[in-house]
Design a protein around this motif. Structure first.
Motif, PDB file in Angstrom:
ATOM      1  N   ALA A 127     -84.647 -48.100  52.214  1.00 59.55           N
ATOM      2  CA  ALA A 127     -84.889 -48.319  53.646  1.00 59.55           C
ATOM      3  C   ALA A 127     -85.493 -47.088  54.332  1.00 59.55           C
ATOM      4  O   ALA A 127     -85.867 -47.156  55.499  1.00 59.55           O
ATOM      5  CB  ALA A 127     -83.591 -48.703  54.342  1.00 59.55           C
ATOM      6  N   ARG A 128     -85.601 -45.966  53.634  1.00 61.03           N
ATOM      7  CA  ARG A 128     -86.087 -44.720  54.242  1.00 61.03           C
ATOM      8  C   ARG A 128     -87.451 -44.904  54.906  1.00 61.03           C
ATOM      9  O   ARG A 128     -87.672 -44.472  56.016  1.00 61.03           O
ATOM     10  CB  ARG A 128     -86.143 -43.601  53.194  1.00 61.03           C
ATOM     11  CG  ARG A 128     -86.820 -42.309  53.640  1.00 61.03           C
ATOM     12  CD  ARG A 128     -86.183 -41.632  54.840  1.00 61.03           C
ATOM     13  NE  ARG A 128     -84.812 -41.262  54.553  1.00 61.03           N
ATOM     14  CZ  ARG A 128     -83.925 -40.983  55.509  1.00 61.03           C
ATOM     15  NH1 ARG A 128     -84.262 -41.004  56.778  1.00 61.03           N
ATOM     16  NH2 ARG A 128     -82.694 -40.667  55.198  1.00 61.03           N
ATOM     17  N   GLN A 129     -88.372 -45.548  54.212  1.00 54.80           N
ATOM     18  CA  GLN A 129     -89.717 -45.720  54.758  1.00 54.80           C
ATOM     19  C   GLN A 129     -89.679 -46.537  56.056  1.00 54.80           C
ATOM     20  O   GLN A 129     -90.338 -46.191  57.032  1.00 54.80           O
ATOM     21  CB  GLN A 129     -90.634 -46.399  53.745  1.00 54.80           C
ATOM     22  CG  GLN A 129     -92.065 -46.518  54.224  1.00 54.80           C
ATOM     23  CD  GLN A 129     -92.964 -47.160  53.182  1.00 54.80           C
ATOM     24  OE1 GLN A 129     -92.505 -47.592  52.129  1.00 54.80           O
ATOM     25  NE2 GLN A 129     -94.238 -47.223  53.474  1.00 54.80           N
ATOM     26  N   GLY A 130     -88.889 -47.584  56.084  1.00 56.40           N
ATOM     27  CA  GLY A 130     -88.774 -48.403  57.290  1.00 56.40           C
ATOM     28  C   GLY A 130     -88.146 -47.637  58.440  1.00 56.40           C
ATOM     29  O   GLY A 130     -88.577 -47.771  59.590  1.00 56.40           O
ATOM     30  N   LEU A 131     -87.129 -46.834  58.154  1.00 55.11           N
ATOM     31  CA  LEU A 131     -86.491 -46.039  59.204  1.00 55.11           C
ATOM     32  C   LEU A 131     -87.437 -44.979  59.749  1.00 55.11           C
ATOM     33  O   LEU A 131     -87.485 -44.737  60.958  1.00 55.11           O
ATOM     34  CB  LEU A 131     -85.214 -45.384  58.673  1.00 55.11           C
ATOM     35  CG  LEU A 131     -84.045 -46.327  58.420  1.00 55.11           C
ATOM     36  CD1 LEU A 131     -82.926 -45.603  57.694  1.00 55.11           C
ATOM     37  CD2 LEU A 131     -83.547 -46.918  59.717  1.00 55.11           C
ATOM     38  N   ASP A 132     -88.204 -44.354  58.856  1.00 54.33           N
ATOM     39  CA  ASP A 132     -89.185 -43.359  59.305  1.00 54.33           C
ATOM     40  C   ASP A 132     -90.258 -44.010  60.178  1.00 54.33           C
ATOM     41  O   ASP A 132     -90.682 -43.455  61.187  1.00 54.33           O
ATOM     42  CB  ASP A 132     -89.833 -42.659  58.108  1.00 54.33           C
ATOM     43  CG  ASP A 132     -88.917 -41.635  57.460  1.00 54.33           C
ATOM     44  OD1 ASP A 132     -87.888 -41.261  58.078  1.00 54.33           O
ATOM     45  OD2 ASP A 132     -89.229 -41.205  56.336  1.00 54.33           O
ATOM     46  N   GLN A 133     -90.665 -45.212  59.797  1.00 54.47           N
ATOM     47  CA  GLN A 133     -91.666 -45.942  60.576  1.00 54.47           C
ATOM     48  C   GLN A 133     -91.115 -46.282  61.960  1.00 54.47           C
ATOM     49  O   GLN A 133     -91.808 -46.153  62.968  1.00 54.47           O
ATOM     50  CB  GLN A 133     -92.053 -47.206  59.820  1.00 54.47           C
ATOM     51  CG  GLN A 133     -93.234 -47.935  60.365  1.00 54.47           C
ATOM     52  CD  GLN A 133     -93.611 -49.101  59.457  1.00 54.47           C
ATOM     53  OE1 GLN A 133     -92.782 -49.637  58.723  1.00 54.47           O
ATOM     54  NE2 GLN A 133     -94.861 -49.492  59.504  1.00 54.47           N
ATOM     55  N   LEU A 134     -89.861 -46.710  62.026  1.00 52.04           N
ATOM     56  CA  LEU A 134     -89.227 -47.029  63.303  1.00 52.04           C
ATOM     57  C   LEU A 134     -89.114 -45.779  64.173  1.00 52.04           C
ATOM     58  O   LEU A 134     -89.373 -45.829  65.377  1.00 52.04           O
ATOM     59  CB  LEU A 134     -87.840 -47.633  63.076  1.00 52.04           C
ATOM     60  CG  LEU A 134     -87.030 -47.951  64.324  1.00 52.04           C
ATOM     61  CD1 LEU A 134     -87.728 -49.004  65.177  1.00 52.04           C
ATOM     62  CD2 LEU A 134     -85.636 -48.422  63.944  1.00 52.04           C
ATOM     63  N   LYS A 135     -88.756 -44.659  63.570  1.00 56.54           N
ATOM     64  CA  LYS A 135     -88.646 -43.398  64.309  1.00 56.54           C
ATOM     65  C   LYS A 135     -89.977 -43.034  64.965  1.00 56.54           C
ATOM     66  O   LYS A 135     -90.030 -42.680  66.139  1.00 56.54           O
ATOM     67  CB  LYS A 135     -88.210 -42.274  63.370  1.00 56.54           C
ATOM     68  CG  LYS A 135     -87.988 -40.948  64.061  1.00 56.54           C
ATOM     69  CD  LYS A 135     -87.760 -39.814  63.074  1.00 56.54           C
ATOM     70  CE  LYS A 135     -86.524 -39.954  62.275  1.00 56.54           C
ATOM     71  NZ  LYS A 135     -86.260 -38.778  61.408  1.00 56.54           N
ATOM     72  N   ALA A 136     -91.057 -43.142  64.209  1.00 56.60           N
ATOM     73  CA  ALA A 136     -92.383 -42.831  64.748  1.00 56.60           C
ATOM     74  C   ALA A 136     -92.765 -43.811  65.845  1.00 56.60           C
ATOM     75  O   ALA A 136     -93.334 -43.424  66.872  1.00 56.60           O
ATOM     76  CB  ALA A 136     -93.416 -42.853  63.630  1.00 56.60           C
ATOM     77  N   GLU A 137     -92.424 -45.079  65.663  1.00 56.18           N
ATOM     78  CA  GLU A 137     -92.741 -46.108  66.657  1.00 56.18           C
ATOM     79  C   GLU A 137     -92.019 -45.841  67.978  1.00 56.18           C
ATOM     80  O   GLU A 137     -92.609 -45.921  69.055  1.00 56.18           O
ATOM     81  CB  GLU A 137     -92.322 -47.471  66.100  1.00 56.18           C
ATOM     82  CG  GLU A 137     -92.590 -48.640  67.002  1.00 56.18           C
ATOM     83  CD  GLU A 137     -92.073 -49.928  66.385  1.00 56.18           C
ATOM     84  OE1 GLU A 137     -91.498 -50.724  67.148  1.00 56.18           O
ATOM     85  OE2 GLU A 137     -92.225 -50.126  65.169  1.00 56.18           O
ATOM     86  N   ILE A 138     -90.758 -45.505  67.906  1.00 54.32           N
ATOM     87  CA  ILE A 138     -89.963 -45.255  69.111  1.00 54.32           C
ATOM     88  C   ILE A 138     -90.464 -44.026  69.859  1.00 54.32           C
ATOM     89  O   ILE A 138     -90.503 -44.005  71.085  1.00 54.32           O
ATOM     90  CB  ILE A 138     -88.469 -45.130  68.753  1.00 54.32           C
ATOM     91  CG1 ILE A 138     -87.943 -46.521  68.409  1.00 54.32           C
ATOM     92  CG2 ILE A 138     -87.664 -44.499  69.873  1.00 54.32           C
ATOM     93  CD1 ILE A 138     -86.537 -46.565  67.926  1.00 54.32           C
ATOM     94  N   ALA A 139     -90.872 -43.005  69.131  1.00 53.11           N
ATOM     95  CA  ALA A 139     -91.348 -41.771  69.762  1.00 53.11           C
ATOM     96  C   ALA A 139     -92.833 -41.830  70.117  1.00 53.11           C
ATOM     97  O   ALA A 139     -93.374 -40.872  70.658  1.00 53.11           O
ATOM     98  CB  ALA A 139     -91.085 -40.583  68.837  1.00 53.11           C
TER      99      ALA A 139
END
Length: 84
Positions: free
Chosen positions: A12-24
């Motif tokens: 799930a790391r890639q998805g969480l990193d993608q979400l982090k970038a999206e939110i910021a």
């Protein structure tokens, strides 16, 4: 920078990193914390941040993590509602 938090599902790391970038609103998850700090007026920069207070440093990560959790709960709720 090493990651201290371990996620339960490493895939799930890639998805969480993608979400982090999206939110910021950034292109990469590494830039997310710097963008959040800029939004809050905290002088967080690449390299040594030893002059930051614990409270300032916590605001950066806490704000980002909190928004990620809210978004994940929102998405899960939407998915549950669609399946009913």
């Amino acid at each position: 920078m090493s990651r201290r938090n371990k996620i339960l599902v490493p895939e799930a790391r890639q998805g969480l990193d993608q979400l982090k970038a999206e939110i910021a609103n950034t292109n990469s998850p590494e830039e997310a914390k710097y963008e959040m700090a800029r939004e809050q007026g905290i002088p967080f920069r690449k390299g040594n941040n030893g002059d930051l207070t614990t409270k300032e440093a916590g605001k950066v990560g806490g704000s980002l993590g909190g928004q990620m959790v809210k978004e994940l709960v929102k998405r899960a709720t939407q998915q549950l509602n669609q399946n009913q």
